[in-house]
Design a protein around this motif. Sequence first.
Motif, mmCIF file in Angstrom:
data_model
loop_
_atom_site.group_PDB
_atom_site.id
_atom_site.type_symbol
_atom_site.label_atom_id
_atom_site.label_comp_id
_atom_site.label_asym_id
_atom_site.label_seq_id
_atom_site.Cartn_x
_atom_site.Cartn_y
_atom_site.Cartn_z
ATOM 1 N N ARG A 5 -41.042 25.669 27.109
ATOM 2 C CA ARG A 5 -41.150 27.116 27.341
ATOM 3 C C ARG A 5 -40.495 27.436 28.682
ATOM 4 O O ARG A 5 -40.770 26.798 29.691
ATOM 5 C CB ARG A 5 -42.612 27.542 27.371
ATOM 6 C CG ARG A 5 -42.836 29.045 27.570
ATOM 7 C CD ARG A 5 -42.404 29.849 26.360
ATOM 8 N NE ARG A 5 -43.165 29.493 25.174
ATOM 9 C CZ ARG A 5 -43.012 30.094 23.998
ATOM 10 N NH1 ARG A 5 -42.119 31.068 23.869
ATOM 11 N NH2 ARG A 5 -43.708 29.696 22.954
ATOM 12 N N ASP A 20 -45.575 21.250 23.976
ATOM 13 C CA ASP A 20 -46.047 20.359 22.919
ATOM 14 C C ASP A 20 -45.009 19.268 22.720
ATOM 15 O O ASP A 20 -43.859 19.406 23.161
ATOM 16 C CB ASP A 20 -46.253 21.152 21.620
ATOM 17 C CG ASP A 20 -47.168 20.419 20.640
ATOM 18 O OD1 ASP A 20 -47.683 19.335 20.987
ATOM 19 O OD2 ASP A 20 -47.350 20.923 19.511
ATOM 20 N N PHE A 21 -45.403 18.203 22.045
ATOM 21 C CA PHE A 21 -44.450 17.135 21.752
ATOM 22 C C PHE A 21 -44.827 16.451 20.449
ATOM 23 O O PHE A 21 -45.958 16.536 19.971
ATOM 24 C CB PHE A 21 -44.396 16.117 22.899
ATOM 25 C CG PHE A 21 -45.673 15.340 23.080
ATOM 26 C CD1 PHE A 21 -45.877 14.117 22.440
ATOM 27 C CD2 PHE A 21 -46.674 15.830 23.905
ATOM 28 C CE1 PHE A 21 -47.055 13.416 22.608
ATOM 29 C CE2 PHE A 21 -47.855 15.116 24.081
ATOM 30 C CZ PHE A 21 -48.044 13.905 23.426
ATOM 31 N N ASP A 22 -43.857 15.791 19.860
ATOM 32 C CA ASP A 22 -44.066 15.070 18.608
ATOM 33 C C ASP A 22 -43.024 13.968 18.543
ATOM 34 O O ASP A 22 -42.076 13.937 19.337
ATOM 35 C CB ASP A 22 -43.925 16.036 17.423
ATOM 36 C CG ASP A 22 -44.545 15.468 16.149
ATOM 37 O OD1 ASP A 22 -45.074 14.339 16.182
ATOM 38 O OD2 ASP A 22 -44.498 16.170 15.120
ATOM 39 N N ALA A 44 -38.743 29.779 23.898
ATOM 40 C CA ALA A 44 -39.086 28.425 23.484
ATOM 41 C C ALA A 44 -37.814 27.671 23.122
ATOM 42 O O ALA A 44 -36.826 28.263 22.688
ATOM 43 C CB ALA A 44 -40.030 28.461 22.284
ATOM 44 N N LEU A 45 -37.857 26.357 23.298
ATOM 45 C CA LEU A 45 -36.703 25.515 22.986
ATOM 46 C C LEU A 45 -37.206 24.168 22.506
ATOM 47 O O LEU A 45 -38.088 23.563 23.117
ATOM 48 C CB LEU A 45 -35.827 25.335 24.227
ATOM 49 C CG LEU A 45 -34.605 24.417 24.088
ATOM 50 C CD1 LEU A 45 -33.572 25.046 23.161
ATOM 51 C CD2 LEU A 45 -33.987 24.137 25.456
ATOM 52 N N SER A 46 -36.636 23.694 21.400
ATOM 53 C CA SER A 46 -36.954 22.364 20.888
ATOM 54 C C SER A 46 -35.898 21.396 21.390
ATOM 55 O O SER A 46 -34.702 21.676 21.327
ATOM 56 C CB SER A 46 -36.979 22.383 19.355
ATOM 57 O OG SER A 46 -37.280 21.107 18.844
ATOM 58 N N LEU A 47 -36.351 20.244 21.900
ATOM 59 C CA LEU A 47 -35.431 19.318 22.559
ATOM 60 C C LEU A 47 -35.742 17.885 22.140
ATOM 61 O O LEU A 47 -36.873 17.422 22.254
ATOM 62 C CB LEU A 47 -35.576 19.462 24.077
ATOM 63 C CG LEU A 47 -34.652 18.628 24.964
ATOM 64 C CD1 LEU A 47 -33.203 19.021 24.740
ATOM 65 C CD2 LEU A 47 -35.035 18.813 26.427
ATOM 66 N N ARG A 48 -34.713 17.193 21.633
ATOM 67 C CA ARG A 48 -34.843 15.777 21.290
ATOM 68 C C ARG A 48 -34.504 14.938 22.520
ATOM 69 O O ARG A 48 -33.484 15.164 23.167
ATOM 70 C CB ARG A 48 -33.894 15.425 20.136
ATOM 71 C CG ARG A 48 -34.341 15.991 18.799
ATOM 72 C CD ARG A 48 -33.221 15.942 17.764
ATOM 73 N NE ARG A 48 -32.659 14.607 17.621
ATOM 74 C CZ ARG A 48 -33.138 13.649 16.832
ATOM 75 N NH1 ARG A 48 -34.217 13.901 16.085
ATOM 76 N NH2 ARG A 48 -32.553 12.475 16.742
ATOM 77 N N VAL A 75 -39.628 14.525 20.384
ATOM 78 C CA VAL A 75 -39.222 15.934 20.278
ATOM 79 C C VAL A 75 -40.164 16.771 21.118
ATOM 80 O O VAL A 75 -41.387 16.733 20.925
ATOM 81 C CB VAL A 75 -39.242 16.422 18.816
ATOM 82 C CG1 VAL A 75 -38.809 17.885 18.747
ATOM 83 C CG2 VAL A 75 -38.343 15.554 17.940
ATOM 84 N N LEU A 76 -39.611 17.514 22.071
ATOM 85 C CA LEU A 76 -40.405 18.367 22.949
ATOM 86 C C LEU A 76 -40.268 19.826 22.554
ATOM 87 O O LEU A 76 -39.199 20.264 22.117
ATOM 88 C CB LEU A 76 -39.936 18.216 24.399
ATOM 89 C CG LEU A 76 -39.935 16.825 25.027
ATOM 90 C CD1 LEU A 76 -39.412 16.909 26.449
ATOM 91 C CD2 LEU A 76 -41.314 16.198 24.981
ATOM 92 N N ARG A 77 -41.331 20.575 22.738
ATOM 93 C CA ARG A 77 -41.261 22.031 22.653
ATOM 94 C C ARG A 77 -41.425 22.550 24.072
ATOM 95 O O ARG A 77 -42.475 22.346 24.695
ATOM 96 C CB ARG A 77 -42.338 22.617 21.735
ATOM 97 C CG ARG A 77 -42.310 24.157 21.682
ATOM 98 C CD ARG A 77 -43.408 24.703 20.796
ATOM 99 N NE ARG A 77 -43.544 26.145 20.900
ATOM 100 C CZ ARG A 77 -42.805 27.029 20.221
ATOM 101 N NH1 ARG A 77 -41.883 26.597 19.392
ATOM 102 N NH2 ARG A 77 -43.003 28.333 20.369
#
Length: 202
Positions: A87, A73-75, A21-25, A83-85
């Motif tokens: 995979r 997912d996103f927020d 998993a990776l969180s990406l702005r 911000v994306l999550r």
Amino acid sequence: MTSLQSLPLFPLHSALLPGAALSLRVFEARYLDLVRECGRKGSTFGVCLILHGEEVGAPATPAAWGVEARVEDFDVGADGVLVLRLRGGRRFHVLETRVRDNGLVVAEVHWCERDSDDELRPEHALLGILLERILEQAGGEYASAGPAQLDQAAWVGWRLAELLPLQEQQRVLLLEEDNPHQRLDHLLSWIPGFDVPQEEIL
């Protein structure tokens, strides 16, 4: 032979790995457009390590190997930035790239074969034990991993590549390798002095 495909890239200063998993702005127009396009088409994009350049501004030069990214997912953060999550999915080899008018790098890629379900070989048993110890301490999404996963060569290799403090170029080297057992050989060579009491292997 696996067919070629045109794949938009998101070059980063960190490598994405299969299953990770990776969180990406996301705030640049070219990447916001990319996310909208993927959402509309149900498509994916690729993440490659940056060899030269930066994540923002002029198009960066990506590594020749990368991993498909799917948005899980996103927020929207407190600062209003998307911000994306992500995979990690399939590995790919970049054959050539071009740059769209908006600065987005698009690659012609060859998809790599999916990993086999081979079990760990005896010479890699130490790595399975090491991963089990790391997961016991770190917890997180892999905390419930069972014996079947911890005995699978490809899964053990990718999770160690994700969790160990490796250099990003080392992770790219693992992405280039099709054989999961040879990936484990690399990992074993990068952990000098690693030792586990013999009775833990038996």
